[in-house]
Scaffold this motif. Structure first.
Motif, PDB file in Angstrom:
ATOM      1  N   LYS A  28       2.133  -6.881   6.641  1.00  0.00           N
ATOM      2  CA  LYS A  28       1.592  -5.947   7.635  1.00  0.00           C
ATOM      3  C   LYS A  28       2.592  -4.830   7.926  1.00  0.00           C
ATOM      4  O   LYS A  28       2.231  -3.666   8.001  1.00  0.00           O
ATOM      5  N   ARG A  29       3.844  -5.192   8.061  1.00  0.00           N
ATOM      6  CA  ARG A  29       4.893  -4.196   8.345  1.00  0.00           C
ATOM      7  C   ARG A  29       5.050  -3.223   7.170  1.00  0.00           C
ATOM      8  O   ARG A  29       5.176  -2.019   7.381  1.00  0.00           O
ATOM      9  N   ASP A  66       2.872 -12.885   6.254  1.00  0.00           N
ATOM     10  CA  ASP A  66       1.835 -12.048   6.873  1.00  0.00           C
ATOM     11  C   ASP A  66       2.448 -10.904   7.679  1.00  0.00           C
ATOM     12  O   ASP A  66       1.977  -9.760   7.611  1.00  0.00           O
ATOM     13  N   VAL A  67       3.499 -11.200   8.445  1.00  0.00           N
ATOM     14  CA  VAL A  67       4.181 -10.172   9.235  1.00  0.00           C
ATOM     15  C   VAL A  67       4.813  -9.138   8.307  1.00  0.00           C
ATOM     16  O   VAL A  67       4.709  -7.925   8.545  1.00  0.00           O
ATOM     17  N   LYS A  86       2.819  -2.391   4.952  1.00  0.00           N
ATOM     18  CA  LYS A  86       1.631  -1.547   4.853  1.00  0.00           C
ATOM     19  C   LYS A  86       1.637  -0.440   5.905  1.00  0.00           C
ATOM     20  O   LYS A  86       1.083   0.625   5.679  1.00  0.00           O
ATOM     21  N   SER A  87       2.263  -0.690   7.048  1.00  0.00           N
ATOM     22  CA  SER A  87       2.272   0.307   8.127  1.00  0.00           C
ATOM     23  C   SER A  87       3.295   1.416   7.878  1.00  0.00           C
ATOM     24  O   SER A  87       3.259   2.437   8.543  1.00  0.00           O
TER      25      SER A  87
END
Length: 59
Positions: free
Chosen positions: A54-55, A50-51, A57-58
């Motif tokens: 998210k990273r 998950d981390v 995608k950012s």
């Protein structure tokens, strides 16, 4: 119980293989583990996934 950096990285690598995750996800996870393997030895690979997602995608 102490778990080495290599053991956490190996577990992550096998997790990625089982779930057929892209190389980019594998590599970012390995970077996160290298930064603080003791933290990730006490958390699930799903949390790391998950981390990582998210990273990525950012960026």
């Amino acid at each position: 119980m102490f778990i080495s950096l290599e053991e956490v990285q190996d577990f992550w690598t096998r997790y990625c293989e089982r779930h057929r995750l892209a190389g980019e996800v594998l590599q970012e996870g390995l970077r996160q583990i290298a930064r603080n393997h003791e933290y990730w030895s006490d958390h699930t690979m799903q949390e790391l996934h998950d981390v990582v997602v998210k990273r990525l995608k950012s960026n």
